[in-house]
Design a protein around this motif. Structure first.
Motif, mmCIF file in Angstrom:
data_model
loop_
_atom_site.group_PDB
_atom_site.id
_atom_site.type_symbol
_atom_site.label_atom_id
_atom_site.label_comp_id
_atom_site.label_asym_id
_atom_site.label_seq_id
_atom_site.Cartn_x
_atom_site.Cartn_y
_atom_site.Cartn_z
ATOM 1 N N CYS A 183 -3.648 -9.986 13.760
ATOM 2 C CA CYS A 183 -4.214 -8.838 13.041
ATOM 3 C C CYS A 183 -5.337 -9.283 12.111
ATOM 4 O O CYS A 183 -6.260 -8.514 11.823
ATOM 5 C CB CYS A 183 -3.133 -8.135 12.222
ATOM 6 S SG CYS A 183 -1.803 -7.413 13.190
ATOM 7 N N ASP A 216 -9.870 -4.922 2.610
ATOM 8 C CA ASP A 216 -10.535 -5.672 3.670
ATOM 9 C C ASP A 216 -9.900 -7.030 3.937
ATOM 10 O O ASP A 216 -10.247 -7.692 4.919
ATOM 11 C CB ASP A 216 -12.015 -5.859 3.341
ATOM 12 C CG ASP A 216 -12.816 -4.579 3.509
ATOM 13 O OD1 ASP A 216 -12.264 -3.608 4.064
ATOM 14 O OD2 ASP A 216 -13.979 -4.535 3.064
ATOM 15 N N SER A 223 -9.619 -8.997 12.143
ATOM 16 C CA SER A 223 -10.488 -7.962 11.584
ATOM 17 C C SER A 223 -10.589 -8.031 10.064
ATOM 18 O O SER A 223 -11.217 -7.166 9.454
ATOM 19 C CB SER A 223 -9.974 -6.575 11.992
ATOM 20 O OG SER A 223 -8.671 -6.354 11.480
ATOM 21 N N HIS A 224 -9.968 -9.042 9.447
ATOM 22 C CA HIS A 224 -9.993 -9.134 7.987
ATOM 23 C C HIS A 224 -11.214 -9.909 7.507
ATOM 24 O O HIS A 224 -11.764 -10.745 8.229
ATOM 25 C CB HIS A 224 -8.720 -9.816 7.477
ATOM 26 C CG HIS A 224 -7.461 -9.088 7.840
ATOM 27 N ND1 HIS A 224 -6.208 -9.608 7.648
ATOM 28 C CD2 HIS A 224 -7.265 -7.869 8.411
ATOM 29 C CE1 HIS A 224 -5.290 -8.757 8.064
ATOM 30 N NE2 HIS A 224 -5.921 -7.683 8.533
#
Length: 306
Positions: free
Chosen positions: A174, A188, A177-178
């Motif tokens: 995951c 974010d 996308s950080h």
């Protein structure tokens, strides 16, 4: 069994306390070989000392202490277990250091030998997550508990012992996308946590556009599975705002919103269920107040409670 940690920044490196013995914890997969289950590389997410009494041996105070990895200074800790060989790896933005020892497995206990000192830990493994627990004792009895949580990652070229570990962890996909340039805990760059582990927050952090305060977390979960989110001990000053917003979504940056609620003064608990379509679950706390404290835990919902 519930374990706890607070999202605080404290400059402390994990040390394995010698001479401490703790009871073993049962594992989900009782038929697996414990050496094979433990072997690999574990990325440490949190370390906590939780006192049961304030007064430790010789009149010293055992402080409630928590570290989240990576730290604000960019330090990340890994443990490597391979065929009886133990290695503690401390990765910083400038270098990587290694401490070598050995280990032995007995049931659900691991005995680690490092620097001529043996330490015994009980462990539980759930999926890709591991929890190590120490019962800290003095002459007068138990004085606290040490809890270490981590996730298993793939071994890669950083083990040439020359370069810091910078590859993306397959178990934490995951995070692709950080934005790692943003302070951890903001929208974010959410803070990684594990299911079945109770999280304690002491305050919120100023948002990037300075229009409030937030703390966002994320978990790697099973896509299409229902999860229960239990929030307790919610407190706020309620001076500038008469509510705390709690939301859940399944992806960044514009993923599907699974739940949102405004919790008003006088309400300290909240329970809700979500069913993310992706393998990512995000939990966000938002308020115009900085001093918001809370606890929450995410658990897979039982079939008869979905």
């Amino acid at each position: 069994m519930k374990h706890f940690y607070k999202p605080l920044v404290i400059s402390l490196i994990i040390t394995l306390i010698p001479g401490v013995v703790l009871p073993g914890c049962s594992r989900d997969d009782k038929d697996s070989n414990p050496d094979e289950t433990l072997e690999g590389v574990w990325k440490i997410i949190s370390y906590k000392i939780q006192p049961t009494v304030q007064q430790a041996a010789e009149g010293e105070v055992l402080k409630d202490t928590t570290i989240l990895y990576p730290t604000d200074d960019g330090v990340q800790l890994y443990l490597r277990l391979n065929n009886g060989e133990y290695e503690k790896i401390i990765v910083s933005p400038t270098d990587t250091t290694f401490e070598n020892g050995s280990y032995q497995i007995s049931g659900s206990e691991i005995v680690i030998s490092l620097d001529n000192t043996q330490s015994k830990y009980g462990f539980t493994i759930s999926g890709s997550g591991i929890t190590l627990i120490n019962k800290l004792k003095a002459e007068d009895g138990e004085i606290g508990e040490k809890i270490i949580s981590g996730v298993k990652v793939a071994e890669d070229p950083f083990f040439d012992k020359h370069y810091p570990y910078t590859n993306e962890d397959p178990q934490l996909s995951c995070s692709v996308s950080h934005n790692e340039n943003v302070s951890i805990g903001l929208s974010d760059n959410p803070m990684p946590v594990l299911a079945d582990v109770e999280i304690r927050g002491e305050k919120l952090f100023s948002t990037q556009n300075n229009n409030g305060f937030e703390n966002r977390f994320y978990l790697e979960i099973k896509a299409g599975t229902s999860y229960s989110v239990q929030i307790t001990n919610l407190e706020s000053d309620y001076a500038l705002s008469d509510y705390v917003e709690i939301s859940a979504s399944d992806a960044l940056p514009l993923g599907k919103v699974l739940f949102v609620a405004e919790i008003e003064e006088g309400v300290s608990t909240l329970n809700f269920k979500v069913q993310p379509s992706s393998g990512c679950l995000y939990i966000r706390f938002f308020s115009y107040e900085e001093n918001v404290s809370f606890s929450f835990i995410v658990e897979e919902a039982l079939p008869d409670s979905v």
